[in-house]
Design a protein around this motif. Structure first.
Motif, PDB file in Angstrom:
ATOM      1  N   GLU A  59      88.159  65.942  38.768  1.00 52.99           N
ATOM      2  CA  GLU A  59      88.020  67.007  37.775  1.00 52.99           C
ATOM      3  C   GLU A  59      86.544  67.358  37.640  1.00 52.99           C
ATOM      4  OE1 GLU A  59      88.838  67.715  32.966  1.00 52.99           O
ATOM      5  OE2 GLU A  59      89.618  65.933  34.005  1.00 52.99           O
ATOM      6  N   GLU A  61      83.527  70.209  35.895  1.00 54.14           N
ATOM      7  CA  GLU A  61      83.282  71.131  34.795  1.00 54.14           C
ATOM      8  C   GLU A  61      82.128  72.060  35.148  1.00 54.14           C
ATOM      9  OE1 GLU A  61      81.753  69.346  31.180  1.00 54.14           O
ATOM     10  OE2 GLU A  61      81.388  67.468  32.234  1.00 54.14           O
ATOM     11  N   ALA A  70      83.300  65.965  36.125  1.00 53.27           N
ATOM     12  CA  ALA A  70      83.471  65.690  34.700  1.00 53.27           C
ATOM     13  C   ALA A  70      83.227  64.220  34.408  1.00 53.27           C
ATOM     14  CB  ALA A  70      84.872  66.099  34.254  1.00 53.27           C
ATOM     15  N   THR A 309      94.494  73.435  37.093  1.00 50.64           N
ATOM     16  CA  THR A 309      93.296  73.893  36.384  1.00 50.64           C
ATOM     17  C   THR A 309      93.658  74.656  35.114  1.00 50.64           C
ATOM     18  OG1 THR A 309      91.960  73.965  38.407  1.00 50.64           O
ATOM     19  CG2 THR A 309      91.238  75.343  36.569  1.00 50.64           C
ATOM     20  N   HIS A 316      86.910  73.464  32.850  1.00 47.48           N
ATOM     21  CA  HIS A 316      87.196  72.330  33.728  1.00 47.48           C
ATOM     22  C   HIS A 316      88.147  72.795  34.829  1.00 47.48           C
ATOM     23  CE1 HIS A 316      85.857  68.654  31.258  1.00 47.48           C
ATOM     24  NE2 HIS A 316      85.295  69.735  30.726  1.00 47.48           N
TER      25      HIS A 316
END
Length: 384
Positions: A59, A61, A70, A309, A316
Protein backbone atom coordinates in the motif's frame (compact mmCIF):
# COMPACT_ATOMS: atom_id res chain seq x y z
CA UNK A 1 -14.18 6.13 -0.50
CA UNK A 2 -17.61 5.01 0.63
CA UNK A 3 -18.31 4.18 4.27
CA UNK A 4 -19.79 0.75 4.84
CA UNK A 5 -22.61 0.23 7.28
CA UNK A 6 -21.14 -1.77 10.13
CA UNK A 7 -24.51 -3.22 11.08
CA UNK A 8 -25.11 -5.00 7.76
CA UNK A 9 -21.65 -6.52 7.74
CA UNK A 10 -21.75 -7.59 11.35
CA UNK A 11 -25.13 -9.22 10.78
CA UNK A 12 -23.71 -11.33 7.99
CA UNK A 13 -20.69 -12.19 10.12
CA UNK A 14 -22.68 -13.31 13.14
CA UNK A 15 -23.72 -16.80 14.17
CA UNK A 16 -21.87 -19.40 12.17
CA UNK A 17 -20.32 -16.66 10.03
CA UNK A 18 -20.62 -15.75 6.36
CA UNK A 19 -19.58 -19.27 5.34
CA UNK A 20 -22.85 -20.76 6.61
CA UNK A 21 -25.06 -17.90 5.47
CA UNK A 22 -23.98 -17.95 1.85
CA UNK A 23 -22.89 -21.56 1.53
CA UNK A 24 -19.31 -20.70 0.61
CA UNK A 25 -16.59 -23.17 1.38
CA UNK A 26 -18.57 -26.17 0.09
CA UNK A 27 -16.39 -26.49 -2.99
CA UNK A 28 -16.84 -25.70 -6.64
CA UNK A 29 -19.62 -27.25 -8.63
CA UNK A 30 -19.06 -29.67 -11.49
CA UNK A 31 -18.91 -27.15 -14.33
CA UNK A 32 -15.70 -25.39 -13.32
CA UNK A 33 -14.09 -28.63 -12.14
CA UNK A 34 -14.92 -30.30 -15.45
CA UNK A 35 -13.35 -27.44 -17.38
CA UNK A 36 -10.17 -27.65 -15.31
CA UNK A 37 -9.78 -31.33 -16.21
CA UNK A 38 -8.69 -30.17 -19.65
CA UNK A 39 -4.92 -30.12 -19.19
CA UNK A 40 -4.05 -27.03 -21.32
CA UNK A 41 -6.81 -24.99 -19.65
CA UNK A 42 -5.62 -26.01 -16.19
CA UNK A 43 -2.01 -25.27 -17.16
CA UNK A 44 -2.83 -21.78 -18.49
CA UNK A 45 -5.08 -20.67 -15.64
CA UNK A 46 -2.93 -22.14 -12.88
CA UNK A 47 0.18 -20.53 -14.38
CA UNK A 48 -1.45 -17.09 -14.28
CA UNK A 49 -3.19 -17.59 -10.93
CA UNK A 50 -0.03 -18.88 -9.25
CA UNK A 51 2.03 -15.98 -10.62
CA UNK A 52 -0.43 -13.37 -9.36
CA UNK A 53 -0.82 -15.12 -6.01
CA UNK A 54 2.90 -15.02 -5.20
CA UNK A 55 3.45 -11.49 -6.53
CA UNK A 56 4.28 -9.07 -3.70
CA UNK A 57 2.07 -6.02 -3.28
CA UNK A 58 2.05 -3.04 -0.93
CA UNK A 59 0.00 0.00 0.00
CA UNK A 60 1.36 3.41 -0.98
CA UNK A 61 0.28 6.94 -0.22
CA UNK A 62 0.53 10.06 -2.35
CA UNK A 63 1.05 13.23 -0.32
CA UNK A 64 2.71 16.50 -1.23
CA UNK A 65 3.60 15.31 -4.71
CA UNK A 66 5.57 12.30 -3.47
CA UNK A 67 4.57 8.65 -3.46
CA UNK A 68 5.92 6.50 -0.66
CA UNK A 69 5.04 3.17 0.90
CA UNK A 70 2.41 3.65 3.56
CA UNK A 71 3.86 3.48 7.06
CA UNK A 72 0.86 1.49 8.24
CA UNK A 73 -0.34 -1.17 5.82
CA UNK A 74 -4.11 -1.77 5.82
CA UNK A 75 -5.44 -5.17 6.81
CA UNK A 76 -6.93 -5.45 3.32
CA UNK A 77 -3.39 -5.45 1.93
CA UNK A 78 -1.73 -7.60 4.59
CA UNK A 79 -4.26 -10.40 5.06
CA UNK A 80 -7.64 -9.92 3.33
CA UNK A 81 -8.85 -13.53 3.49
CA UNK A 82 -11.75 -14.01 5.95
CA UNK A 83 -10.75 -17.61 6.71
CA UNK A 84 -8.15 -17.77 9.47
CA UNK A 85 -6.51 -20.84 7.91
CA UNK A 86 -5.82 -19.11 4.59
CA UNK A 87 -3.44 -16.31 3.59
CA UNK A 88 -3.29 -13.53 1.04
CA UNK A 89 -1.76 -15.99 -1.42
CA UNK A 90 -4.87 -18.20 -1.41
CA UNK A 91 -7.05 -15.07 -1.52
CA UNK A 92 -5.32 -13.83 -4.68
CA UNK A 93 -5.47 -17.31 -6.20
CA UNK A 94 -9.23 -17.48 -5.64
CA UNK A 95 -9.68 -14.11 -7.30
CA UNK A 96 -7.59 -15.09 -10.31
CA UNK A 97 -9.30 -18.47 -10.73
CA UNK A 98 -12.78 -16.95 -10.72
CA UNK A 99 -11.66 -14.13 -13.01
CA UNK A 100 -9.97 -16.43 -15.53
CA UNK A 101 -12.63 -19.13 -15.72
CA UNK A 102 -15.79 -17.03 -15.50
CA UNK A 103 -14.65 -13.58 -16.61
CA UNK A 104 -15.92 -12.12 -13.31
CA UNK A 105 -14.73 -12.01 -9.71
CA UNK A 106 -17.38 -11.22 -7.12
CA UNK A 107 -16.14 -10.21 -3.68
CA UNK A 108 -18.21 -9.64 -0.55
CA UNK A 109 -16.89 -7.25 2.10
CA UNK A 110 -17.39 -9.13 5.36
CA UNK A 111 -15.43 -6.96 7.80
CA UNK A 112 -14.31 -3.34 8.24
CA UNK A 113 -11.78 -1.74 10.57
CA UNK A 114 -12.39 0.91 13.21
CA UNK A 115 -12.46 3.77 10.66
CA UNK A 116 -14.74 2.02 8.16
CA UNK A 117 -12.08 0.74 5.76
CA UNK A 118 -12.80 -2.81 4.49
CA UNK A 119 -10.45 -5.34 6.05
CA UNK A 120 -11.79 -8.70 4.77
CA UNK A 121 -13.24 -9.71 1.40
CA UNK A 122 -14.64 -13.15 0.56
CA UNK A 123 -14.65 -14.17 -3.09
CA UNK A 124 -18.01 -15.72 -3.96
CA UNK A 125 -18.46 -18.61 -6.36
CA UNK A 126 -19.28 -16.81 -9.63
CA UNK A 127 -21.78 -19.44 -10.80
CA UNK A 128 -23.97 -18.70 -7.76
CA UNK A 129 -24.06 -14.91 -8.33
CA UNK A 130 -26.98 -13.36 -10.23
CA UNK A 131 -26.80 -9.79 -11.54
CA UNK A 132 -29.97 -7.84 -12.34
CA UNK A 133 -29.13 -5.04 -14.78
CA UNK A 134 -32.71 -3.98 -15.57
CA UNK A 135 -32.51 -0.90 -13.32
CA UNK A 136 -30.25 2.11 -13.28
CA UNK A 137 -27.83 0.29 -10.97
CA UNK A 138 -27.02 -3.44 -10.96
CA UNK A 139 -28.45 -5.58 -8.18
CA UNK A 140 -26.60 -8.63 -6.90
CA UNK A 141 -27.86 -11.89 -5.45
CA UNK A 142 -25.86 -14.83 -4.13
CA UNK A 143 -27.71 -18.15 -3.90
CA UNK A 144 -30.99 -16.26 -3.79
CA UNK A 145 -29.91 -13.80 -1.08
CA UNK A 146 -29.92 -10.08 -1.89
CA UNK A 147 -26.56 -8.39 -1.39
CA UNK A 148 -26.01 -4.81 -0.28
CA UNK A 149 -24.40 -3.21 -3.37
CA UNK A 150 -22.04 -1.21 -1.14
CA UNK A 151 -20.52 -4.47 0.13
CA UNK A 152 -19.97 -6.02 -3.33
CA UNK A 153 -16.64 -5.82 -5.16
CA UNK A 154 -17.26 -6.83 -8.79
CA UNK A 155 -14.28 -7.09 -11.15
CA UNK A 156 -15.19 -8.06 -14.75
CA UNK A 157 -12.65 -9.12 -17.37
CA UNK A 158 -14.35 -8.42 -20.69
CA UNK A 159 -17.48 -6.28 -20.17
CA UNK A 160 -19.31 -5.26 -23.35
CA UNK A 161 -21.01 -1.85 -23.63
CA UNK A 162 -24.30 -1.76 -21.78
CA UNK A 163 -23.37 -4.42 -19.22
CA UNK A 164 -21.25 -4.63 -16.07
CA UNK A 165 -20.90 -8.41 -16.35
CA UNK A 166 -17.80 -9.74 -18.08
CA UNK A 167 -17.87 -12.40 -20.77
CA UNK A 168 -16.96 -15.91 -19.66
CA UNK A 169 -14.03 -17.47 -21.56
CA UNK A 170 -15.45 -20.91 -20.80
CA UNK A 171 -18.84 -19.96 -22.19
CA UNK A 172 -17.49 -18.13 -25.24
CA UNK A 173 -15.19 -20.97 -26.27
CA UNK A 174 -17.20 -23.92 -25.00
CA UNK A 175 -17.17 -25.76 -28.33
CA UNK A 176 -13.40 -25.54 -28.63
CA UNK A 177 -12.91 -26.73 -25.04
CA UNK A 178 -15.34 -29.61 -25.52
CA UNK A 179 -13.40 -30.69 -28.61
CA UNK A 180 -10.17 -30.79 -26.64
CA UNK A 181 -11.82 -32.63 -23.76
CA UNK A 182 -13.29 -35.19 -26.14
CA UNK A 183 -9.87 -35.74 -27.69
CA UNK A 184 -8.35 -36.41 -24.27
CA UNK A 185 -11.09 -38.92 -23.43
CA UNK A 186 -10.64 -40.59 -26.82
CA UNK A 187 -6.90 -40.87 -26.31
CA UNK A 188 -7.32 -42.42 -22.88
CA UNK A 189 -9.93 -44.86 -24.19
CA UNK A 190 -7.74 -45.74 -27.18
CA UNK A 191 -4.93 -47.05 -25.02
CA UNK A 192 -7.21 -48.60 -22.41
CA UNK A 193 -9.86 -50.23 -24.55
CA UNK A 194 -8.57 -49.94 -28.12
CA UNK A 195 -8.93 -52.82 -30.58
CA UNK A 196 -5.23 -52.95 -31.42
CA UNK A 197 -3.46 -55.76 -29.47
CA UNK A 198 -0.32 -55.04 -27.47
CA UNK A 199 1.57 -57.79 -29.29
CA UNK A 200 1.51 -61.03 -31.26
CA UNK A 201 2.57 -64.40 -29.80
CA UNK A 202 2.94 -66.84 -32.69
CA UNK A 203 3.26 -70.66 -32.56
CA UNK A 204 5.41 -71.81 -35.50
CA UNK A 205 4.73 -75.56 -35.33
CA UNK A 206 1.14 -75.56 -36.49
CA UNK A 207 -2.32 -74.37 -35.49
CA UNK A 208 -3.90 -74.09 -32.02
CA UNK A 209 -7.50 -74.49 -30.97
CA UNK A 210 -9.24 -72.03 -28.63
CA UNK A 211 -8.36 -73.86 -25.43
CA UNK A 212 -4.72 -74.26 -26.39
CA UNK A 213 -4.46 -70.55 -27.38
CA UNK A 214 -6.01 -69.45 -24.07
CA UNK A 215 -3.63 -71.68 -22.11
CA UNK A 216 -0.59 -70.39 -24.01
CA UNK A 217 -1.73 -66.79 -23.53
CA UNK A 218 -2.22 -67.26 -19.79
CA UNK A 219 1.17 -68.89 -19.37
CA UNK A 220 2.88 -66.17 -21.38
CA UNK A 221 1.21 -63.36 -19.41
CA UNK A 222 2.20 -65.05 -16.13
CA UNK A 223 5.78 -65.37 -17.33
CA UNK A 224 6.18 -61.71 -18.31
CA UNK A 225 4.25 -60.28 -15.34
CA UNK A 226 6.14 -57.49 -13.54
CA UNK A 227 8.48 -57.21 -16.54
CA UNK A 228 9.96 -60.64 -15.85
CA UNK A 229 12.20 -62.41 -18.38
CA UNK A 230 10.48 -64.59 -21.02
CA UNK A 231 12.34 -67.66 -22.31
CA UNK A 232 11.24 -69.57 -25.41
CA UNK A 233 12.47 -72.30 -27.73
CA UNK A 234 12.40 -72.49 -31.50
CA UNK A 235 8.68 -72.95 -31.74
CA UNK A 236 7.46 -69.59 -30.36
CA UNK A 237 7.90 -66.06 -31.72
CA UNK A 238 6.87 -62.82 -29.93
CA UNK A 239 6.48 -59.42 -31.63
CA UNK A 240 5.41 -56.33 -29.76
CA UNK A 241 2.78 -54.25 -31.54
CA UNK A 242 3.25 -50.49 -31.05
CA UNK A 243 0.68 -47.88 -31.94
CA UNK A 244 1.79 -44.38 -32.86
CA UNK A 245 -0.46 -41.90 -31.01
CA UNK A 246 -0.48 -39.71 -34.14
CA UNK A 247 -2.41 -42.43 -35.96
CA UNK A 248 -5.34 -41.76 -33.63
CA UNK A 249 -5.12 -38.01 -34.41
CA UNK A 250 -5.80 -37.07 -30.83
CA UNK A 251 -2.41 -35.51 -30.03
CA UNK A 252 -2.78 -33.06 -32.92
CA UNK A 253 -6.18 -32.08 -31.59
CA UNK A 254 -4.78 -31.57 -28.09
CA UNK A 255 -1.96 -29.38 -29.41
CA UNK A 256 -4.39 -27.32 -31.47
CA UNK A 257 -6.60 -26.87 -28.42
CA UNK A 258 -3.60 -25.83 -26.32
CA UNK A 259 -2.63 -23.20 -28.91
CA UNK A 260 -6.16 -21.78 -28.86
CA UNK A 261 -6.24 -21.67 -25.07
CA UNK A 262 -2.81 -19.99 -25.09
CA UNK A 263 -4.23 -17.30 -27.39
CA UNK A 264 -7.20 -16.72 -25.07
CA UNK A 265 -5.05 -16.34 -21.96
CA UNK A 266 -2.04 -14.77 -23.76
CA UNK A 267 0.51 -17.30 -22.58
CA UNK A 268 3.20 -19.10 -24.53
CA UNK A 269 1.73 -22.25 -26.16
CA UNK A 270 4.81 -24.28 -25.23
CA UNK A 271 4.07 -23.66 -21.55
CA UNK A 272 0.72 -25.46 -21.71
CA UNK A 273 1.38 -28.32 -24.13
CA UNK A 274 1.04 -26.48 -27.45
CA UNK A 275 3.52 -25.56 -30.13
CA UNK A 276 4.86 -22.07 -30.80
CA UNK A 277 4.41 -21.09 -34.43
CA UNK A 278 7.08 -18.38 -34.64
CA UNK A 279 10.57 -18.68 -36.06
CA UNK A 280 12.39 -16.84 -33.29
CA UNK A 281 15.54 -18.67 -32.33
CA UNK A 282 16.85 -16.28 -29.70
CA UNK A 283 15.15 -15.62 -26.40
CA UNK A 284 16.07 -15.56 -22.75
CA UNK A 285 14.25 -16.55 -19.62
CA UNK A 286 14.06 -12.89 -18.63
CA UNK A 287 12.58 -11.86 -22.00
CA UNK A 288 9.96 -14.62 -21.78
CA UNK A 289 9.06 -13.59 -18.24
CA UNK A 290 8.68 -9.93 -19.24
CA UNK A 291 6.44 -10.88 -22.17
CA UNK A 292 4.32 -13.10 -19.93
CA UNK A 293 4.10 -10.34 -17.35
CA UNK A 294 3.00 -7.61 -19.78
CA UNK A 295 0.54 -9.73 -21.77
CA UNK A 296 -1.00 -12.17 -19.33
CA UNK A 297 -0.51 -10.75 -15.83
CA UNK A 298 -0.57 -6.95 -15.99
CA UNK A 299 -4.11 -6.54 -17.41
CA UNK A 300 -5.43 -8.69 -14.56
CA UNK A 301 -3.55 -7.40 -11.52
CA UNK A 302 -4.00 -3.78 -12.67
CA UNK A 303 -7.78 -4.23 -12.52
CA UNK A 304 -7.49 -5.61 -9.00
CA UNK A 305 -5.26 -2.69 -8.00
CA UNK A 306 -7.86 -0.14 -9.10
CA UNK A 307 -10.76 -1.86 -7.36
CA UNK A 308 -8.90 -2.32 -4.08
CA UNK A 309 -7.59 1.26 -4.23
CA UNK A 310 -11.19 2.52 -4.23
CA UNK A 311 -11.64 0.88 -0.81
CA UNK A 312 -8.49 2.29 0.82
CA UNK A 313 -8.17 5.62 2.67
CA UNK A 314 -7.93 8.74 0.53
CA UNK A 315 -4.63 9.22 -1.30
CA UNK A 316 -3.70 5.59 -0.65
CA UNK A 317 -3.38 3.00 -3.38
CA UNK A 318 -2.46 -0.65 -3.88
CA UNK A 319 0.39 -1.61 -6.17
CA UNK A 320 1.88 -4.96 -7.19
CA UNK A 321 5.58 -5.48 -7.84
CA UNK A 322 5.73 -7.70 -10.95
CA UNK A 323 9.48 -7.13 -11.30
CA UNK A 324 9.94 -9.47 -8.35
CA UNK A 325 8.89 -12.34 -10.64
CA UNK A 326 11.55 -11.55 -13.24
CA UNK A 327 14.59 -13.50 -12.13
CA UNK A 328 17.94 -12.27 -13.45
CA UNK A 329 21.38 -13.66 -12.79
CA UNK A 330 23.37 -12.22 -9.88
CA UNK A 331 25.79 -10.30 -12.12
CA UNK A 332 23.02 -8.56 -14.05
CA UNK A 333 21.07 -7.73 -10.90
CA UNK A 334 24.19 -6.29 -9.26
CA UNK A 335 24.92 -4.10 -12.29
CA UNK A 336 21.35 -2.81 -12.35
CA UNK A 337 21.45 -2.00 -8.62
CA UNK A 338 24.78 -0.20 -9.09
CA UNK A 339 23.36 1.91 -11.92
CA UNK A 340 20.24 2.77 -9.91
CA UNK A 341 22.43 3.92 -7.03
CA UNK A 342 24.61 6.08 -9.29
CA UNK A 343 21.70 7.89 -10.94
CA UNK A 344 19.89 8.40 -7.65
CA UNK A 345 16.99 6.07 -8.38
CA UNK A 346 17.77 4.09 -5.22
CA UNK A 347 19.44 4.86 -1.94
CA UNK A 348 21.86 2.39 -0.40
CA UNK A 349 19.27 1.40 2.20
CA UNK A 350 16.61 0.82 -0.47
CA UNK A 351 19.03 -1.28 -2.52
CA UNK A 352 19.84 -3.48 0.46
CA UNK A 353 16.14 -3.84 1.20
CA UNK A 354 15.56 -5.13 -2.34
CA UNK A 355 18.20 -7.79 -1.71
CA UNK A 356 16.57 -8.59 1.66
CA UNK A 357 19.66 -7.50 3.56
CA UNK A 358 19.64 -5.43 6.78
CA UNK A 359 20.41 -1.71 6.64
CA UNK A 360 24.00 -0.84 7.52
CA UNK A 361 24.52 0.85 10.88
CA UNK A 362 26.91 3.77 11.35
CA UNK A 363 29.82 1.55 12.36
CA UNK A 364 29.38 -0.68 9.32
CA UNK A 365 29.21 2.37 7.04
CA UNK A 366 32.48 3.70 8.51
CA UNK A 367 34.17 0.33 7.98
CA UNK A 368 32.88 0.19 4.42
CA UNK A 369 34.16 3.70 3.71
CA UNK A 370 37.54 2.89 5.23
CA UNK A 371 37.99 -0.28 3.19
CA UNK A 372 36.59 0.94 -0.13
CA UNK A 373 37.25 4.69 0.00
CA UNK A 374 33.71 5.94 -0.51
CA UNK A 375 30.57 6.14 1.61
CA UNK A 376 27.80 3.92 0.24
CA UNK A 377 25.38 6.84 0.63
CA UNK A 378 27.56 9.43 -1.12
CA UNK A 379 26.81 10.07 -4.83
CA UNK A 380 29.63 9.12 -7.17
CA UNK A 381 30.14 12.64 -8.57
CA UNK A 382 30.68 14.12 -5.06
CA UNK A 383 33.71 11.86 -4.44
CA UNK A 384 35.41 12.42 -7.77
Amino acid sequence: MSLFRRSSIETRSGGDGWLSVFGAGKGMDGSMKSALRLVPLYAATSLIADSIAIMPCSEYESTGGSKVKARQQSQLIIDPHPAATMTRIEWLHQFATSFLLRGNAYGLIVAVDSVGVPSKIAWLHPDAVAVDESGSQPKYQYKGNDLDPSTVVHIPWYPVPGSVVGLSPIGQFRQMLETGSSAERYGADWFKNGSTPSGHLKYNKGSLNGSESATAKARFKAAVANNDVFVSGEDWEWNAVSVKPNEAQFLETIKATANQIAAIYRVDPSDIGGEAGNSLTYSTLEMNQIKFQSRALQPIFTRLEHHITRLLPEYHYMKFNPDALVRTDIKTRTEVNKLNLEIGLLTNDEGRELEERPILNDKQKQEWQKNYGKSPTTPKEETS
